[in-house]
Design an enzyme around this catalytic site. Structure first.
Site, short mmCIF file in Angstrom:
data_model
loop_
_atom_site.label_atom_id
_atom_site.label_comp_id
_atom_site.label_asym_id
_atom_site.label_seq_id
_atom_site.Cartn_x
_atom_site.Cartn_y
_atom_site.Cartn_z
N GLU A 155 -0.25 31.27 35.92
CA GLU A 155 0.20 32.11 36.94
C GLU A 155 0.83 33.27 36.79
O GLU A 155 1.07 34.64 37.52
CB GLU A 155 1.04 31.39 37.89
CG GLU A 155 0.05 30.23 38.65
CD GLU A 155 0.94 29.40 39.55
OE1 GLU A 155 1.94 29.77 40.30
OE2 GLU A 155 0.14 28.68 40.51
N HIS A 158 -0.12 32.00 45.31
CA HIS A 158 1.64 30.60 45.61
C HIS A 158 2.20 30.49 46.45
O HIS A 158 3.08 30.37 46.45
CB HIS A 158 2.21 29.61 43.94
CG HIS A 158 2.84 28.82 43.79
ND1 HIS A 158 2.03 28.47 42.46
CD2 HIS A 158 2.64 27.35 44.28
CE1 HIS A 158 2.64 26.93 42.38
NE2 HIS A 158 2.71 26.39 44.04
#
Length: 326
Positions: free
Chosen positions: A264, A291
């Site tokens: 990420e 997210h």
């Protein structure tokens, strides 16, 4: 130790209910949502408890920096960011908030799925750019599809509930549960093999463990129905990104909705990672969010209240234990 002696470091943004609730109990709270890892490591020896989110994993470094740590609070569900074995060994109490953001995650997954099926992200960008393509953006209805859910805990069951009355077939698998559908009579409990084989859409709602890491790999995807849509709002490492990109390129996977990624943080991506993500991001049949599936105002408040209740229960237990010793 009385509540007035308890010092807790809060390392992420939270609803004010948690701050006010802890302070009303006499707890000394240091609120540092933007503190760096280096700053936290330097401060930690002064605290009895720490409350974290995914930005601040509680590993050996943090635990070793604070031998007096007695409490770790996890804002959210996944305990993979905490060294649970070491926490248990040291007698550190861990509080987390399962279910507090389950509805938020379920709604987000539903939104991503509908956006993908009806080409909403692409059509939105085209209209804003001055184009007006209708036939190119002819979509697929969810009605009549078979929706597979892997993991039927708080978020998996909440996602299933969104399909009540939708005239879809819902098949579910949870390795560690039986008779879990309960009052959801439209949900069929079945095997993992059946979910993979039958589903037009597969949604992942599993924790990150040694069992689930890279669970969705090339072999998994090859066993799916051709053109399957994959949804992942659990943990990025559950999916092998390279295998997913290859399956998308080959048409084995027809579309994907990802709220989480295997890597990420862009700063931590290798050159190989960057090339894989370049290929992934270039595809129309991919819907991505950063997210944020559980990131709603309502969930923020629910998480705060559940965390406060958990800490209050621990404090009461501590007080009771001291009283019994006396």
């Amino acid at each position: 130790m009385d509540a007035t002696d308890l010092k807790i470091l809060l390392t992420d943004y939270v609803h004010h209910d948690l701050l006010e609730g802890l302070r009303s109990e006499g707890v000394h709270v240091t609120y540092a949502p933007e503190a760096s890892s280096e700053m936290l490591a330097e401060w930690l020896s002064s605290f009895d408890g720490i409350i974290v989110n995914t930005r601040t994993p509680v590993r050996a470094g943090i635990l070793n920096a604070n031998p007096q740590l007695r409490l770790v609070g996890r804002l959210g569900v996944g305990l993979d960011i905490i060294d649970m074995d070491e926490a248990v060994r040291r007698g550190i109490h861990v509080v987390h908030t399962p279910g507090a953001n389950a509805n938020a995650v379920a709604e987000h997954c539903m939104g991503m799925l509908l956006g993908l099926l009806r080409h909403i992200p692409r059509a939105n960008a085209e209209v804003k750019a001055g184009s007006w393509y209708r036939e190119k953006n002819r979509g697929v209805e969810a009605e009549g599809l078979t929706i597979g859910i892997i993991g039927f805990g708080h978020t998996g069951s909440a996602f299933a509930r969104k399909f009540a009355g939708w005239k879809t077939e819902i098949v579910a698998y949870d390795k560690y549960k039986t008779h879990y559908a309960g009052d959801l009579r439209f949900v069929q409990e079945t095997t993992l093999e059946e979910v993979v084989r039958r589903s037009d859409v597969i949604s992942l709602h599993v924790p990150l463990t040694d069992e689930t890491r890279a669970m969705v790999d090339a072999r998994f995807l090859s066993r799916c129905r051709r053109g399957v849509v994959l949804i992942n709002a659990s943990r990025g490492q559950v999916v092998d990104t390279r295998a997913l990109v290859d399956a998308l390129a080959e048409g084995q996977v027809g579309g994907v909705c990802l709220d989480v990624l295997e890597r990420e943080n862009p700063a931590q991506r290798t050159e190989e990672d960057k090339e894989i993500y370049r290929r992934l991001f270039a595809l129309d049949q991919v819907v991505l969010t950063p997210h944020i599936a559980g990131w709603t105002h309502g969930a923020k408040r629910q998480i705060a209240r559940q965390m406060l209740a958990g800490i209050r229960a621990w404090m009461a237990h501590q007080k009771g234990a001291r009283g019994s010793v006396r």
